[in-house]
Each structure stands twice: as structure tokens, then as C-alpha cells.
Write a protein that holds these residues in place. Sequence first.
Motif, mmCIF file in Angstrom:
data_model
loop_
_atom_site.group_PDB
_atom_site.id
_atom_site.type_symbol
_atom_site.label_atom_id
_atom_site.label_comp_id
_atom_site.label_asym_id
_atom_site.label_seq_id
_atom_site.Cartn_x
_atom_site.Cartn_y
_atom_site.Cartn_z
ATOM 1 N N LEU A 162 0.826 -1.202 0.000
ATOM 2 C CA LEU A 162 0.000 0.000 0.000
ATOM 3 C C LEU A 162 0.865 1.260 0.000
ATOM 4 O O LEU A 162 0.538 2.258 -0.652
ATOM 5 N N ASN A 163 1.988 1.208 0.703
ATOM 6 C CA ASN A 163 2.894 2.350 0.708
ATOM 7 C C ASN A 163 3.483 2.591 -0.680
ATOM 8 O O ASN A 163 3.737 3.722 -1.083
ATOM 9 N N GLU A 164 3.709 1.503 -1.427
ATOM 10 C CA GLU A 164 4.214 1.636 -2.787
ATOM 11 C C GLU A 164 3.196 2.326 -3.679
ATOM 12 O O GLU A 164 3.558 3.073 -4.585
ATOM 13 N N VAL A 165 1.916 2.076 -3.419
ATOM 14 C CA VAL A 165 0.880 2.759 -4.187
ATOM 15 C C VAL A 165 0.907 4.249 -3.869
ATOM 16 O O VAL A 165 0.662 5.093 -4.719
ATOM 17 N N GLY A 166 1.229 4.580 -2.620
ATOM 18 C CA GLY A 166 1.369 5.987 -2.251
ATOM 19 C C GLY A 166 2.496 6.639 -3.016
ATOM 20 O O GLY A 166 2.393 7.787 -3.467
ATOM 21 N N GLY A 225 6.623 5.580 -8.983
ATOM 22 C CA GLY A 225 7.214 4.363 -8.438
ATOM 23 C C GLY A 225 7.539 3.340 -9.510
ATOM 24 O O GLY A 225 7.958 3.672 -10.611
ATOM 25 N N LYS A 226 7.352 2.081 -9.165
ATOM 26 C CA LYS A 226 7.669 1.009 -10.113
ATOM 27 C C LYS A 226 6.479 0.654 -11.006
ATOM 28 O O LYS A 226 6.564 -0.273 -11.808
ATOM 29 N N TYR A 227 5.395 1.385 -10.854
ATOM 30 C CA TYR A 227 4.184 1.019 -11.586
ATOM 31 C C TYR A 227 4.005 1.744 -12.914
ATOM 32 O O TYR A 227 3.084 1.449 -13.664
ATOM 33 N N LEU A 228 4.850 2.732 -13.209
ATOM 34 C CA LEU A 228 4.694 3.463 -14.454
ATOM 35 C C LEU A 228 4.878 2.529 -15.653
ATOM 36 O O LEU A 228 5.804 1.721 -15.698
ATOM 37 N N VAL A 229 3.994 2.663 -16.639
ATOM 38 C CA VAL A 229 4.055 1.801 -17.823
ATOM 39 C C VAL A 229 4.782 2.517 -18.953
ATOM 40 O O VAL A 229 5.018 3.726 -18.900
ATOM 41 N N GLY A 262 -1.460 -3.538 -8.207
ATOM 42 C CA GLY A 262 -0.471 -3.113 -9.198
ATOM 43 C C GLY A 262 -1.010 -3.228 -10.611
ATOM 44 O O GLY A 262 -0.820 -2.330 -11.444
ATOM 45 N N GLN A 263 -1.687 -4.337 -10.910
ATOM 46 C CA GLN A 263 -2.287 -4.509 -12.229
ATOM 47 C C GLN A 263 -3.351 -3.449 -12.504
ATOM 48 O O GLN A 263 -3.479 -2.954 -13.627
ATOM 49 N N SER A 264 -4.100 -3.094 -11.467
ATOM 50 C CA SER A 264 -5.140 -2.072 -11.621
ATOM 51 C C SER A 264 -4.532 -0.722 -11.995
ATOM 52 O O SER A 264 -5.024 -0.023 -12.882
ATOM 53 N N LEU A 265 -3.449 -0.360 -11.315
ATOM 54 C CA LEU A 265 -2.787 0.907 -11.616
ATOM 55 C C LEU A 265 -2.222 0.912 -13.032
ATOM 56 O O LEU A 265 -2.284 1.923 -13.742
ATOM 57 N N LYS A 266 -1.688 -0.221 -13.461
ATOM 58 C CA LYS A 266 -1.104 -0.286 -14.797
ATOM 59 C C LYS A 266 -2.160 -0.168 -15.884
ATOM 60 O O LYS A 266 -1.975 0.552 -16.871
ATOM 61 N N VAL A 267 -3.265 -0.883 -15.722
ATOM 62 C CA VAL A 267 -4.281 -0.832 -16.770
ATOM 63 C C VAL A 267 -4.953 0.544 -16.822
ATOM 64 O O VAL A 267 -5.324 1.019 -17.901
ATOM 65 N N LEU A 268 -5.051 1.224 -15.682
ATOM 66 C CA LEU A 268 -5.609 2.582 -15.689
ATOM 67 C C LEU A 268 -4.676 3.557 -16.407
ATOM 68 O O LEU A 268 -5.130 4.457 -17.112
ATOM 69 N N GLN A 269 -3.375 3.362 -16.245
ATOM 70 C CA GLN A 269 -2.429 4.195 -16.974
ATOM 71 C C GLN A 269 -2.554 3.968 -18.479
ATOM 72 O O GLN A 269 -2.485 4.912 -19.275
#
Length: 301
Positions: A57-61, A68-72, A175-182
Motif C-alpha cells: 500500500l505504501n508503494e501505491v502511495g 514508483g515502479k508502476y509506471l508503464v 499493481g495490475q489495476s494501476l497499470k491498466v488505468l495508466q
Amino acid sequence: MSNLESKQHLESQLETILKWEKEQKDVFFWEKIGRIPFMLLDRLTPKIVRDKVGEALNEVGSFIQSGGKYLVSKKSVMKVLAETEARGIRGLKDSLEAEGVAGNEEEIDNEKGSPEGEVDEVLTLDEASKLPIDVMDTAADGITAKRVKFAAAQGAATGIGGIFTIAADIPLVLGQSLKVLQEMALCYGYDPYDPRERVFIVKCLQFSSADIVGKKAVLEELAAFDDEQNSDQVFSQLQGWREVVTSYTDSFGMKKLFQLIPIAGIVFGSISNKGTIGDVAETGKMLYKKRRINQRLRNME
């Protein structure tokens, strides 16, 4: 490109989105009851597992602050858009059906396309924002189908151990949710590398898991998102971003209930993750599409 779209066509698309928003406000009572198992699970889960979920959760912050590491990869999505435009909407749909929408996460993040439809040119974000809405829709649907298939496989894998692996599944799905939204943002010409767009993405995440009151509140907030005078209010509301992500985790509820059973969790985990990512992707598509259509309608005026 967008000047080829009539005002009537854009208004028709907008009406479809508004109808979808109205349908999203209907939340069944059992969905709220379904969150109870997760309240109990939180108390029964070993501290070391809870700590790992907390770290996720902190990584999502950090995503809101820096990505963070979630940028596509922008390039991969821009290439999908270029191929969609070059091959035509019907051509890409036929291709996806013929391929069975085969692919995994690596293929999505490093999109190469088929030999017949591959193009050397990669669109810029500005060029992508001017594509016809139908082209954007088709690219978004293709990417969503691949993400959903990958999420189903992931859910099956983490469902093997039931309650012992479900804690690991939650941060993976986030993490998958953040990626697909991007990726939905990029399909409609918006840049997730912009901190402002990452705020919009988290609000989309919040909308996908909120109840009736929450969905209404998010829609009201996002209605003024492109208004510079009111956008600061949306930013300030993300001070409690952790609550947004926690509520998203809790909302799994009934969807994850049967994944607590070892082995049987394979089937339920697959179905659950498939539905979750599908819902999140649909939310991103509709809300970003709405912004793009409204912007074009304003320009026509």
C-alpha cells in the motif's frame, strides 16, 4: 482527425457514458456484506503477512508522488494506437479474435504487434489525443482483453494456497489495476507521467470500488477536474489516499470469499481477478473517454 467527428456523434458517445455512470451507482447489499470476511481475515492473518500488504500500500502511495515502479511504457501503448489506426478498427478486432487475445503482461508492456499490422511509426501523445474516439476505444478494448487474461492466470496461481496466498494476491491486483488505468489514460491521450493524471487514476480506482454514495462523490469531484480553479480541491482530497486504497482492498469481499479455500481458490481466484481488472479497466476507459469527449465538445463551441 478529431475534426472528422461530428458533434452529434460525440454527444451520442457521451450519452452512453452517462448511462453507464448511472448503472454503476447500483450496489447490491450483499456486496457490502461480502466485505466482512476481509475484516475477519485481517485479524487472523499473521503480522508478517499484514506488514507485507502494508508495504504494498505504501508503494501505491509512492505511485501518486513519483509513479514508483508502476509506471508503464508510453511507447508500447502509442504503438498499439498507431497500429489500430493503420490497420483500421475492424481489422484489429478481427486480429484479436483470431489470436484469442493471447498474451501476458510482458507482451502488453512490450507490445510488438503482428507482422501484418506492425508499423514503424510511433505516435506522440499529442497526436494520440487527436485520434478518432473509435480508434481510441478499439485500442483500449484490445489492451483490456490482454490485461484481463493475465489477471485471470495470476488469480489462479495465487489461489492455490487459499488463505495463505490471498494476502499476496491483493497487492498484485492493485499493481495490475494501476497499470491498466495508466494504459487507458494513454489510449485517450493523457499522460500518466504527469502527477496530476496519477491523481485522476487513483480517483478512478476509488470509483471502481466505492458504494453508491462514494461513486456519486467521485463523479462530482472529477466533473471539475479539468477546471483549474477547482482542481486543487481534488488534490487535497487525496491526502487520505491510503484510505482510498484500503477501501479498494476491502471491496474484494464476496469476490474473494471462496478463494480462501485451498485448491478451489484456483478457479475462484481466476474469476475474481478477471472481474476486478475488467471493472477497473472499464472505469478508466469510460472516465477518460468522457474527459476527451467533453474537451472536444468545448472546442467545437
